[in-house]
Design an enzyme around this catalytic site. Structure first.
Site, PDB file in Angstrom:
ATOM      1  N   SER A 119      -6.268   5.157  10.759  1.00  0.00           N
ATOM      2  CA  SER A 119      -7.016   4.773   9.561  1.00  0.00           C
ATOM      3  C   SER A 119      -6.109   4.283   8.442  1.00  0.00           C
ATOM      4  CB  SER A 119      -7.849   5.961   9.061  1.00  0.00           C
ATOM      5  OG  SER A 119      -7.013   7.086   8.840  1.00  0.00           O
ATOM      6  N   HIS A 140     -10.716   0.389  14.597  1.00  0.00           N
ATOM      7  CA  HIS A 140     -10.950   1.526  13.710  1.00  0.00           C
ATOM      8  C   HIS A 140     -12.439   1.814  13.545  1.00  0.00           C
ATOM      9  CE1 HIS A 140     -11.383   3.432   9.636  1.00  0.00           C
ATOM     10  NE2 HIS A 140     -10.625   4.288  10.280  1.00  0.00           N
ATOM     11  N   GLU A 152     -13.773  -1.765  13.006  1.00  0.00           N
ATOM     12  CA  GLU A 152     -12.887  -2.760  12.422  1.00  0.00           C
ATOM     13  C   GLU A 152     -11.827  -3.155  13.459  1.00  0.00           C
ATOM     14  OE1 GLU A 152     -12.442  -1.855   7.811  1.00  0.00           O
ATOM     15  OE2 GLU A 152     -12.130  -0.055   9.009  1.00  0.00           O
ATOM     16  N   ASN A 191     -11.230   1.746   4.480  1.00  0.00           N
ATOM     17  CA  ASN A 191     -10.362   2.687   3.785  1.00  0.00           C
ATOM     18  C   ASN A 191      -9.673   2.087   2.565  1.00  0.00           C
ATOM     19  OD1 ASN A 191     -10.668   5.234   5.109  1.00  0.00           O
ATOM     20  ND2 ASN A 191      -9.804   4.252   6.915  1.00  0.00           N
TER      21      ASN A 191
END
Length: 283
Positions: A119, A140, A152, A191
């Site tokens: 992440s 991700h 992702e 993130n």
């Protein structure tokens, strides 16, 4: 792509493995020893119940079929011996991941694609340790895979565009919405938005400005969001939060110390252990 191995059976690793198995793939769940894998089996059984309760149209038969699609291994070479894709979901520790990829590159078949679910780390931080940078990229997932269903996909300058496209297709086939990222970005998209928010909350509590419950309540009331930052921390896992904060700046390191002293050293790691910032009696 038929055979998928997931390295790591923690919160996200177990969700990724079960989601993949639910969509008909043969999945090997790998972890460091049989004791950890026994805990993983309980986590998968819980996910089966959650899918039936929360995923529209999911039946008990489908949930049980997904469980049947999962096998278990504490032997890395055996776990990846026929893998078309390996998804790595081990703890957010750069040296640990590099060590895993060094071994993985030696024991996995030439056909195998490697994807990291990291992440916070860039795939370029790891590609030199894979032995196959053209077949390596990031994939991700967001927590609560069956609900917040984005994946992702982010490659490096070495990633073969055909491999990138194959992984995008895989994400679609397991019921995710692929998010194609054009170039490497620390934190990806999700993130890049979430981490500064959580960092701000951590700095407030570590600085002694307010208690976690007060900060969460302020965020929920002020924005209408269903969860506050410390509720999110519990879901992510406090070990992950500690690992990330330990590698940050002075405020993040202060929060890491706060986490270790008040929670991690006491075995309070979040929802996975039944207690973190909050208690979870059913965990």
């Amino acid at each position: 792509m038929k055979n998928v191995t997931v390295l790591g059976t923690g919160v996200l690793g177990s969700q990724i493995a079960y989601q993949t198995a639910f969509h008909g793939f043969s999945v090997v769940a790998y972890d460091i020893n049989d004791e950890v894998l026994e805990k993983a089996k309980k986590r998968f059984a819980e996910l089966a119940t959650i899918y039936v309760a929360e995923l529209p149209g999911a039946t008990r038969e489908q949930a049980d079929a997904a469980l049947a699609n999962i096998s278990y291994s504490a032997d890395l070479a055996a776990a990846v011996s026929d893998a078309d894709l390996v998804i790595e979901a081990v703890p957010e520790n750069l040296e640990l991941k590099r060590s895993i990829y060094t071994t993985l590159g030696e024991v996995a078949p030439a056909k195998t694609i490697f994807a990291t679910n990291s992440s916070t780390l860039l795939p370029s931080d790891l590609k030199g340790f894979t032995g196959r940078p053209e077949k390596f990229l990031a994939l991700h997932f967001a927590n609560h895979v069956w609900k917040q269903n984005t994946a992702e996909v982010m490659g490096t300058t070495d990633t073969d565009p055909a491999i990138f496209a194959e992984v995008v297709d895989f994400a679609s086939r397991i019921g995710m919405v692929p998010i194609e990222i054009k170039k490497e970005k620390a934190g990806y998209l999700l993130n890049s938005l979430l981490v500064p928010f959580l960092d701000a909350a951590g700095a407030l509590v570590a600085g002694g400005y307010a208690e976690p419950e007060t900060i969460d309540k302020t965020w929920r009331i002020g924005t209408g969001a269903p969860l506050g930052p410390f509720q999110i921390y519990d879901i992510v896992g406090l070990t992950t939060a500690y690992n990330i904060s330990s590698a940050g700046g002075p405020e993040q390191k202060k929060f890491a110390e706060y986490l270790k002293e008040n929670y991690i050293d006491k075995g309070k790691l979040g929802t996975s252990t039944g207690e973190g910032f909050y208690k979870y009696p059913s965990a």
